[in-house]
Design a protein around this motif. Structure first.
Motif, mmCIF file in Angstrom:
data_model
loop_
_atom_site.group_PDB
_atom_site.id
_atom_site.type_symbol
_atom_site.label_atom_id
_atom_site.label_comp_id
_atom_site.label_asym_id
_atom_site.label_seq_id
_atom_site.Cartn_x
_atom_site.Cartn_y
_atom_site.Cartn_z
ATOM 1 N N SER A 76 0.877 -0.766 -0.203
ATOM 2 C CA SER A 76 0.557 -0.196 0.203
ATOM 3 C C SER A 76 0.957 1.323 -0.181
ATOM 4 C CB SER A 76 -1.100 0.063 1.356
ATOM 5 O OG SER A 76 -0.002 -0.124 2.494
ATOM 6 N N GLU A 77 0.502 2.341 -0.358
ATOM 7 C CA GLU A 77 1.062 3.708 -0.548
ATOM 8 C C GLU A 77 1.909 3.974 0.630
ATOM 9 O OE1 GLU A 77 1.161 7.534 -2.890
ATOM 10 O OE2 GLU A 77 -1.487 6.311 -3.211
ATOM 11 N N ASP A 78 1.188 3.858 1.641
ATOM 12 C CA ASP A 78 1.343 4.142 3.334
ATOM 13 C C ASP A 78 2.745 3.077 3.826
ATOM 14 O OD1 ASP A 78 0.412 2.048 3.787
ATOM 15 O OD2 ASP A 78 -1.062 2.503 5.250
#
Length: 466
Positions: A76-78
């Motif tokens: 995921s992006e985070d």
């Protein structure tokens, strides 16, 4: 995890990206995101695997254009990694994506060199007098820009210039009203709209203190005698609102406020930039410089740049501290200041209680830090622009990067309709002053002497004498 911020730019080819990634791995940065995961990223991941690179690659689910191979893990992006490599060759798209990392606390970013890379565009500097001009100059030269100062007809990329003349104190009204009225083609061919600019501003209360310490000194200003016999408080009161010569601080600062609204301008505050040496903080300084690197595509570490900003040897340096008004302002000075309309303080973001918060940073600082750069896409290179009529029997026209001297006997000639072979018969030059010299020489110097002078000039160039 390495807690150092670093930005780097490389040519858009596999060898350059692989070399940059290998350096990351050598620094212990082995968790690396590949964004977006496109065909180029897939080729990179495959080549890195073949070369035995000891790195763990990740791709973000939301921007996978093709399925990643086995040696690239979806995330995921985070998810935090040591570094991110951006495979985005389009300058606009890359600029937009770089701003995603404005609040990055640590890690490295590698991105491709595009036409927005800092060495591929000139830069313009604008400053309110006594707002930290020397800090701005120090910063951009630490970034790697060469000082050009006076802007020529064709500014060089990777070089900083003043908007007009040889100082950066160009008010918006002067440039957009007075200069436009005096310039051919409404000055639309000026490179400013298509280039980045930086505008430094400061709390006007501190500007007043700096003015009062400086303007009365012999040799510092032409009007020093107007203030030289006054006490410090008398100078301060005069500078707050003077009906006879200097106007009010609202007038002087207000002349620059419009620069805040231009989308190709990066507004930065003295309070953010000055850092701990001037009473500011490393955190604000780092956030600001990092945002400027992302917008201007400047490689390096923001902390390294911040260390080079503060220069007490500047000829216009006084104290260079935030909140100096708390030390020098009297009750009478505060009263006179607050009698002025406070609209300019609101526009600059300094509309707060200065007595209880003398070191406050502009309320608009974060807004400006997050604002993207947007350049004009208008290009007048292929538009003939009449610069001057009847100069020594010639009309001077700018067209396709050259100035042409067209004999008046030919009438209003439309250059865009002429063959290239005809254009070569006209006297021309990249610089207006050089063209005018050529016109004068051609008109008043015999042809054989003119040919001799041209041969002599070519010889001097070969010998390195000019």
């Amino acid at each position: 995890m390495n807690h150092k911020l670093e930005l780097d730019f490389v040519e858009y080819n596999l060898a350059a990206f692989l070399d940059a990634c290998f350096k990351l791995v050598q620094q212990g940065k082995k968790a690396i995101k590949l964004r977006p995961f496109n065909q180029f990223a897939a080729s990179f991941a495959n080549k890195a695997s073949v070369n035995g690179m000891q790195a763990k690659f990740y791709s973000v689910k939301e921007d996978c254009e093709i399925p990643p191979p086995k040696n690239v893990e979806l995330c995921s992006e985070d998810i935090m990694t040591d570094a991110t490599i951006l495979f985005i060759p389009d300058a606009k798209t890359l600029s937009s994506h770089l701003l995603v990392y404005l609040d990055l606390k640590s890690g490295s970013i590698i991105a491709p060199i595009t036409q927005y890379y800092y060495k591929n565009k000139p830069l313009f500097l604008i400053s309110i007098p006594k707002s930290g001009t020397h800090l701005l100059y120090q910063l951009v030269e630490a970034f790697g820009y060469e000082p050009g100062i006076i802007c020529p007809d064709h500014p060089s990329p990777g070089t900083w210039y003043c908007i007009e003349y040889s100082n950066s104190h160009t008010s918006a009204r002067d440039f957009f009203i007075d200069t436009v009225r005096r310039s051919p083609f409404g000055n639309r061919h000026h490179p400013f709209p298509r280039s980045p600019a930086i505008f430094i501003y400061r709390n006007p209360l501190d500007i007043l203190v700096s003015e009062a310490h400086y303007y009365h000194q012999d040799g510092k200003t032409l009007f020093h005698g107007y203030l030289s016999k006054k006490s410090f408080e008398e100078r301060l009161l005069t500078l707050i609102n003077d009906p006879w010569l200097l106007g009010s601080i609202r007038d002087r600062v207000g002349n620059f406020v419009a620069w805040l609204d231009f989308q190709n301008v990066i507004p930065i505050s003295f309070e953010e930039l000055v850092g701990p040496n001037g009473g500011g903080s490393i955190q604000h300084q780092t956030l600001l410089i990092w945002s400027m690197q992302l917008k201007l595509h400047i490689p390096g570490n923001p902390r390294d740049f911040g260390d080079k900003v503060f220069n007490k040897r500047s000829p216009t340096f006084h104290e260079g501290r935030i909140g100096s008004h708390a030390k020098y302002f009297t009750n009478k000075a505060y009263e006179k200041f607050y009698e002025l309309p406070q609209d300019f303080m609101t526009l600059l973001g300094y509309d707060f209680d200065h007595r209880n918060n003398p070191r406050g940073i502009s309320k608009r600082a974060d807004e400006f830090r997050r604002r993207p750069l947007i350049y004009s896409e208008s290009d007048f290179e292929n538009t003939p622009i009449l610069i001057e009529r009847y100069y020594n029997g010639h009309n001077i026209v700018k067209y396709k990067g050259l100035y042409y001297g067209i004999p008046c006997s030919l009438g209003d000639l439309r250059l865009e309709l002429q063959e290239e072979s005809f254009l070569k018969t006209l006297v021309s030059d990249k610089e207006l002053t050089e063209l005018k010299q050529k016109i004068v020489l051609r008109r008043y110097v015999p042809s054989y002497a003119w040919k001799f002078l041209r041969c002599l000039k070519r010889l001097h160039k070969r010998l390195g004498l000019i």
